[in-house]
Scaffold this motif. Sequence first.
Motif, mmCIF file in Angstrom:
data_model
loop_
_atom_site.group_PDB
_atom_site.id
_atom_site.type_symbol
_atom_site.label_atom_id
_atom_site.label_comp_id
_atom_site.label_asym_id
_atom_site.label_seq_id
_atom_site.Cartn_x
_atom_site.Cartn_y
_atom_site.Cartn_z
ATOM 1 N N GLY A 143 0.957 -1.468 -0.106
ATOM 2 C CA GLY A 143 -0.009 0.194 0.209
ATOM 3 C C GLY A 143 0.985 1.211 -0.141
ATOM 4 N N LEU A 144 1.783 0.936 0.964
ATOM 5 C CA LEU A 144 2.816 2.249 0.995
ATOM 6 C C LEU A 144 3.903 2.647 -0.322
ATOM 7 C CD1 LEU A 144 5.956 3.140 3.555
ATOM 8 C CD2 LEU A 144 6.129 3.089 1.307
ATOM 9 N N MET A 145 3.842 1.770 -1.346
ATOM 10 C CA MET A 145 4.475 1.397 -2.619
ATOM 11 C C MET A 145 3.769 2.030 -3.790
ATOM 12 S SD MET A 145 7.717 1.035 -2.369
ATOM 13 C CE MET A 145 7.951 1.309 -4.088
ATOM 14 N N GLU A 146 2.163 1.629 -3.748
ATOM 15 C CA GLU A 146 0.533 2.028 -4.157
ATOM 16 C C GLU A 146 1.048 3.704 -4.242
ATOM 17 O OE1 GLU A 146 -0.725 0.997 -6.932
ATOM 18 O OE2 GLU A 146 -0.068 -0.957 -6.964
ATOM 19 N N GLU A 147 0.622 3.776 -3.184
ATOM 20 C CA GLU A 147 1.229 6.310 -2.924
ATOM 21 C C GLU A 147 1.694 6.643 -3.520
ATOM 22 O OE1 GLU A 147 0.497 6.464 1.032
ATOM 23 O OE2 GLU A 147 -1.503 5.569 1.787
ATOM 24 N N VAL A 148 3.194 5.493 -2.773
ATOM 25 C CA VAL A 148 4.324 6.830 -3.606
ATOM 26 C C VAL A 148 4.377 6.785 -4.744
ATOM 27 C CG1 VAL A 148 6.800 6.209 -3.932
ATOM 28 C CG2 VAL A 148 5.818 6.250 -2.167
ATOM 29 N N TYR A 149 4.068 5.286 -5.885
ATOM 30 C CA TYR A 149 3.944 5.259 -7.189
ATOM 31 C C TYR A 149 3.007 6.729 -7.769
ATOM 32 C CZ TYR A 149 6.679 1.279 -8.628
ATOM 33 O OH TYR A 149 8.219 0.531 -9.227
ATOM 34 N N ALA A 150 1.406 6.508 -7.281
ATOM 35 C CA ALA A 150 0.475 7.856 -7.759
ATOM 36 C C ALA A 150 1.523 9.278 -7.384
ATOM 37 C CB ALA A 150 -0.577 7.383 -6.487
ATOM 38 N N GLN A 151 1.590 9.221 -6.381
ATOM 39 C CA GLN A 151 2.450 10.670 -6.710
ATOM 40 C C GLN A 151 3.171 11.054 -7.379
ATOM 41 O OE1 GLN A 151 3.672 11.795 -2.563
ATOM 42 N NE2 GLN A 151 4.345 13.837 -3.665
ATOM 43 N N LEU A 152 4.428 9.626 -7.633
ATOM 44 C CA LEU A 152 5.008 9.814 -8.881
ATOM 45 C C LEU A 152 4.278 10.329 -10.504
ATOM 46 C CD1 LEU A 152 7.945 7.779 -8.038
ATOM 47 C CD2 LEU A 152 8.105 10.451 -7.746
ATOM 48 N N VAL A 153 3.214 9.371 -10.256
ATOM 49 C CA VAL A 153 2.432 9.536 -11.900
ATOM 50 C C VAL A 153 1.434 11.022 -11.770
ATOM 51 C CG1 VAL A 153 0.410 9.135 -13.044
ATOM 52 C CG2 VAL A 153 1.854 7.214 -11.737
ATOM 53 N N ASP A 154 1.795 11.638 -10.549
ATOM 54 C CA ASP A 154 0.553 12.841 -10.192
ATOM 55 C C ASP A 154 1.628 14.126 -10.792
ATOM 56 O OD1 ASP A 154 -1.492 12.063 -10.097
ATOM 57 O OD2 ASP A 154 -1.412 12.282 -7.725
ATOM 58 N N GLU A 155 3.015 13.342 -10.394
ATOM 59 C CA GLU A 155 4.412 14.951 -10.064
ATOM 60 C C GLU A 155 4.398 14.490 -11.860
ATOM 61 O OE1 GLU A 155 6.578 14.782 -7.365
ATOM 62 O OE2 GLU A 155 5.401 15.139 -5.589
ATOM 63 N N GLY A 156 4.605 13.403 -12.787
ATOM 64 C CA GLY A 156 4.783 13.124 -14.043
ATOM 65 C C GLY A 156 6.010 12.961 -14.532
ATOM 66 N N LEU A 157 6.237 11.926 -13.345
ATOM 67 C CA LEU A 157 7.662 11.408 -13.740
ATOM 68 C C LEU A 157 7.275 9.910 -13.529
ATOM 69 C CD1 LEU A 157 9.280 12.886 -9.529
ATOM 70 C CD2 LEU A 157 9.934 13.642 -12.138
ATOM 71 N N LEU A 158 6.410 9.412 -13.476
ATOM 72 C CA LEU A 158 6.281 7.909 -14.095
ATOM 73 C C LEU A 158 5.215 8.177 -14.556
ATOM 74 C CD1 LEU A 158 6.553 6.260 -10.933
ATOM 75 C CD2 LEU A 158 8.295 6.046 -12.380
ATOM 76 N N GLU A 159 4.590 7.491 -15.633
ATOM 77 C CA GLU A 159 3.827 7.161 -16.082
ATOM 78 C C GLU A 159 3.091 5.152 -16.409
ATOM 79 O OE1 GLU A 159 5.754 7.076 -20.888
ATOM 80 O OE2 GLU A 159 4.247 8.902 -20.172
ATOM 81 N N ARG A 160 1.496 5.422 -15.995
ATOM 82 C CA ARG A 160 0.991 3.743 -16.518
ATOM 83 C C ARG A 160 0.447 3.631 -17.285
ATOM 84 N NH1 ARG A 160 -0.686 2.859 -9.782
ATOM 85 N NH2 ARG A 160 1.311 1.391 -9.359
ATOM 86 N N VAL A 161 1.022 2.061 -18.047
ATOM 87 C CA VAL A 161 0.491 1.853 -19.119
ATOM 88 C C VAL A 161 -0.282 0.854 -18.878
ATOM 89 C CG1 VAL A 161 0.873 0.958 -21.811
ATOM 90 C CG2 VAL A 161 2.456 2.729 -21.268
ATOM 91 N N VAL A 162 -1.837 0.640 -18.942
ATOM 92 C CA VAL A 162 -2.095 -0.446 -18.808
ATOM 93 C C VAL A 162 -1.670 -2.161 -19.363
ATOM 94 C CG1 VAL A 162 -4.912 -1.276 -18.450
ATOM 95 C CG2 VAL A 162 -3.906 0.946 -18.640
ATOM 96 N N GLY A 163 -1.688 -2.585 -19.191
ATOM 97 C CA GLY A 163 -1.339 -4.015 -19.668
ATOM 98 C C GLY A 163 -0.057 -4.469 -19.968
ATOM 99 N N ARG A 164 1.232 -3.118 -19.423
ATOM 100 C CA ARG A 164 2.223 -3.172 -19.423
ATOM 101 C C ARG A 164 2.927 -3.180 -18.480
ATOM 102 N NH1 ARG A 164 4.462 0.600 -23.946
ATOM 103 N NH2 ARG A 164 6.264 -1.351 -23.681
ATOM 104 N N GLY A 165 2.760 -1.895 -17.679
ATOM 105 C CA GLY A 165 3.339 -1.531 -16.517
ATOM 106 C C GLY A 165 3.314 -0.237 -15.770
ATOM 107 N N THR A 166 3.922 -0.168 -15.432
ATOM 108 C CA THR A 166 4.957 1.532 -14.574
ATOM 109 C C THR A 166 6.082 1.642 -15.058
ATOM 110 O OG1 THR A 166 3.474 1.053 -12.928
ATOM 111 C CG2 THR A 166 5.399 3.086 -12.751
ATOM 112 N N PHE A 167 6.585 2.171 -16.148
ATOM 113 C CA PHE A 167 7.623 3.539 -16.213
ATOM 114 C C PHE A 167 8.260 4.597 -16.123
ATOM 115 C CE2 PHE A 167 5.289 0.111 -19.571
ATOM 116 C CZ PHE A 167 6.018 -0.620 -19.846
ATOM 117 N N ILE A 168 9.398 4.771 -16.225
ATOM 118 C CA ILE A 168 9.807 6.590 -16.736
ATOM 119 C C ILE A 168 9.327 7.099 -17.469
ATOM 120 C CG2 ILE A 168 12.057 7.974 -15.614
ATOM 121 C CD1 ILE A 168 11.367 5.568 -13.540
ATOM 122 N N ALA A 169 8.886 8.348 -16.928
ATOM 123 C CA ALA A 169 7.896 8.843 -18.184
ATOM 124 C C ALA A 169 8.377 9.848 -19.017
ATOM 125 C CB ALA A 169 7.015 10.333 -17.313
#
Length: 485
Positions: A57-83
């Motif tokens: 749960g902690l990692m999901e929160e961190v990932y979500a914040q980094l996505v909001d800041e534009g540093l990560l992006e999530r692609v459905v069916g593929r995973g999480t990538f550096i933006a």
Amino acid sequence: MPRSSQGVLLPPLANSHPRRADVYLALRDAVLQGTLARGERMPSSRKAATDYGVSRGLMEEVYAQLVDEGLLERVVGRGTFIAERAVKRTDPAVNGKAPQRVSSISTRGLKLAGNLACRFTHEFKPFNAGVADTTAFPWQIWQRIQARAVRDLRRADMNFTDPRGLPALRQSLAHHLAQLRGVRCVPEQVIIFNSIQQASYLLALLLTNPGDAAWVEDPGYPGTRAALELAGAAIVHVPVDRQGLQVEEGLRRAPHARLACVTPSHQFPCGFAMSAERRIALLEWAQKHEAWILEDDYDGEFGHARQPATPLHSLDQHARVLYLGTLSKSMFVSLRLAFAVVPEAMVEQLANIRTQLDAFNAPLIQLAMSRFMDEGHFSTHVRHMRNVYAEKAAVLTEGLKPLANHGWTWEKGTAGLQILLRHPNARQVQRTAEASGLEVHLLNSYRHKPADDDGLLLRFGGLSIPAIHLGVERLVSVAKSNGGS
């Protein structure tokens, strides 16, 4: 670019019991600094949580914040990538650390660090390219042999290997030296190094005590002096002339020297071969004083108008000559293979010292080189390159002919990958030549002390013939306007 199914390795955390802020800051800074590069795949939140010892749960929160800041992006069916739009910061204080400055370096360290004798350019232009021409290298053959060597490597070859060198390559070199250079030895006398520079340093460590005198040619190769200085030897500069090292002068300056370092087949940088009289005198000195001769045969295969000069080693009846050679000059610079032929008992001693530095050469390259030799490709390549370099030397010397009437001289029927062009006004010509896009070294830069008899070293081995044509035209123009008459 293929990505690991598990994602990148995450940066370490300073806190052994990390909080959410610790994880967030570590990942954010790693992206901003470029440690985690654009497009790289992150591990799943479950895998990342396991790596960091935190909850998913902690990692999901961190990932979500980094996505909001534009540093990560999530692609459905593929995973999480550096933006891809993540901006790398170049601020050296991004971690709160000031740029590091080096202090308290020893006087000895500063002196050694200031010696640029062995730093070489990555940009070749007329006339700074005294390296092998790789355009004529049989790359397809070499690649096939390397591929076979990869398949044939044993599991044992993936561990520590023999610091003396792969037995197969030592055998191949002994055969090659007898055929092409007239050096008679058994494989047990051959030891493999990365470079002649390394071999010279290790031999100096083995054969001299700090402060022992060592003769070096003047002018001569700066790397030899650097290796001896690293070992703590006392450098004795012995002048050379058209017959090579002036042995009588060496005897006057330091008769009990432990070493004499020479390039008798093709003196660097002057290009002369040592005369028979000087060779005999040098060998007699070594025998009488139980001294050693380091023979650097750096480009011995490449005589142009004649057969290459006979190595000094071939005349030695008392095992005082230690023969050094390189394959990087014959093949390509990044090969990093050189060798020494020494008395058998010395091989084991050198190997023991070598293990205290870099242990051994990569077995894959050694195995490939051995097969390249054994199958006849190396001798074929050397013969071909003799013709290539002879043609380049001919183009260069033909282009230099207009300078003959302006007081410039050079050695006829030269060998190797460079030509020395002499004139008292060489320094002025060099300065003007640099402004014309040329890079030439002064003869005086290879001397212990400057002399009036100066010159320009033109290194052409790695240049194309059109580049030589263009370079010599510019040089002649500059020299005519600055070189006097």
